[in-house]
Design a protein around this motif. Structure first.
Motif, short mmCIF file in Angstrom:
data_model
loop_
_atom_site.label_atom_id
_atom_site.label_comp_id
_atom_site.label_asym_id
_atom_site.label_seq_id
_atom_site.Cartn_x
_atom_site.Cartn_y
_atom_site.Cartn_z
N THR A 54 8.08 7.22 29.59
CA THR A 54 8.99 6.09 29.34
C THR A 54 10.26 6.60 28.68
O THR A 54 11.38 6.18 29.02
CB THR A 54 8.33 5.04 28.43
OG1 THR A 54 7.13 4.55 29.07
CG2 THR A 54 9.26 3.87 28.17
N LEU A 55 10.12 7.52 27.73
CA LEU A 55 11.28 8.09 27.04
C LEU A 55 12.13 8.94 27.98
O LEU A 55 13.35 8.99 27.86
CB LEU A 55 10.82 8.92 25.85
CG LEU A 55 10.14 8.16 24.71
CD1 LEU A 55 9.56 9.13 23.69
CD2 LEU A 55 11.12 7.20 24.04
N LEU A 56 11.48 9.60 28.92
CA LEU A 56 12.20 10.44 29.87
C LEU A 56 13.07 9.61 30.81
O LEU A 56 14.00 10.13 31.43
CB LEU A 56 11.22 11.28 30.69
CG LEU A 56 10.46 12.37 29.93
CD1 LEU A 56 9.39 12.99 30.83
CD2 LEU A 56 11.41 13.46 29.44
N ARG A 57 12.77 8.31 30.90
CA ARG A 57 13.53 7.42 31.77
C ARG A 57 14.45 6.49 30.98
O ARG A 57 15.02 5.56 31.53
CB ARG A 57 12.58 6.56 32.62
CG ARG A 57 11.66 7.34 33.54
CD ARG A 57 10.96 6.42 34.53
NE ARG A 57 10.22 5.37 33.85
CZ ARG A 57 8.94 5.44 33.49
NH1 ARG A 57 8.26 6.55 33.75
NH2 ARG A 57 8.34 4.45 32.87
N ASP A 58 14.61 6.77 29.69
CA ASP A 58 15.41 5.89 28.83
C ASP A 58 16.85 5.75 29.35
O ASP A 58 17.40 6.68 29.95
CB ASP A 58 15.44 6.45 27.40
CG ASP A 58 15.85 5.40 26.38
OD1 ASP A 58 14.96 4.76 25.79
OD2 ASP A 58 17.06 5.22 26.18
N VAL A 59 17.46 4.60 29.09
CA VAL A 59 18.81 4.34 29.58
C VAL A 59 19.88 5.14 28.82
O VAL A 59 20.98 5.35 29.33
CB VAL A 59 19.15 2.83 29.50
CG1 VAL A 59 18.24 2.05 30.43
CG2 VAL A 59 19.03 2.32 28.07
N GLU A 60 19.54 5.57 27.60
CA GLU A 60 20.51 6.30 26.78
C GLU A 60 20.44 7.81 27.05
O GLU A 60 19.37 8.41 27.02
CB GLU A 60 20.25 6.05 25.29
CG GLU A 60 20.59 4.64 24.83
CD GLU A 60 22.09 4.38 24.82
OE1 GLU A 60 22.88 5.36 24.70
OE2 GLU A 60 22.47 3.20 24.92
#
Length: 218
Positions: A54-60
């Motif tokens: 999920t973090l690897l796909r973060d918008v930031e």
């Protein structure tokens, strides 16, 4: 009791990955490898991988960057068999809109090739790696050269012909850091394979005519 602690921790981590503040998500990204080490491989293999993706796909961009930097360490805290689940995410990160993320992903690939050099799944990185050698960002080009030698060696030099056009172009790159890294890459390939014919015939002849140009630019 152990299950309850694990379950509650799992819920907390999920909540943090969804926090509205990117700085909170960033803090988790920076420390995710340490969390994996603390939880152990059994938990990391299942629960933490799902959360981490999920973090690897973060918008930031900053969150993805920190996540990628943690990923280089994280893969050492899960079983090799589970690394395959991360490959699609790594492939996606190699095409990320952020040059910084693309460059940082090369460290992940470098670590990955060290852990599973003969795994057939590494073939999936061949074309994305070639593409990054031609990236518009010179930082990305430099970073992509580092895993290139390992990739070629892992395939017993069978992929040299695929990478050669990009390597030849990079040998006359306008950025000196790129040109130096190309030479380091060629030397590493030759020393790792210990096959002088490959170095002399397949590689050296391709670069011979460009060495004078390299010297003039240095």
């Amino acid at each position: 009791m152990h299950f309850q602690v694990h379950f509650k921790s799992h819920l907390v981590l999920i909540a943090v990955t969804e926090d509205k503040s990117w700085k909170v998500r960033l803090a988790l990204s920076k420390n995710f490898a340490e969390l994996a080490e603390a939880f152990g491989k059994e938990i990391s293999d299942v629960s933490l991988i799902q959360i981490f993706t999920t973090l690897l796909r973060d918008v930031e961009n900053d969150v993805r960057m920190a996540s990628v930097e943690s990923l280089s360490k994280f893969i050492h805290f899960i079983h090799i068999e589970r690394i395959a689940t991360l490959i699609p995410h790594i492939q996606s990160l190699m095409k990320d809109q952020s040059a910084g993320v693309r460059a940082a992903t090369m460290d992940v690939l470098n670590s990955l090739l060290g852990l599973m050099p003969k795994d057939p799944t590494i073939a999936k990185f061949q074309q994305p790696l070639v593409d990054l050698l031609n990236d518009e960002s010179y930082d990305v080009r430099v970073a992509a050269l580092k895993p290139t030698a390992k990739f070629i060696v892992a395939t017993n030099a069978e992929t040299i012909s695929v990478f050669l056009p990009a390597l030849k172009n990079l040998s006359i790159d306008m950025k000196w850091r790129v040109r130096i890294e190309v030479l380091n890459t060629i030397i590493e390939i030759a020393l790792s394979l210990k096959v002088l014919e490959i170095y002399k015939i397949r590689i050296w002849n391709s670069f011979r005519n460009q060495l004078n140009h390299y010297i003039c630019l240095t």
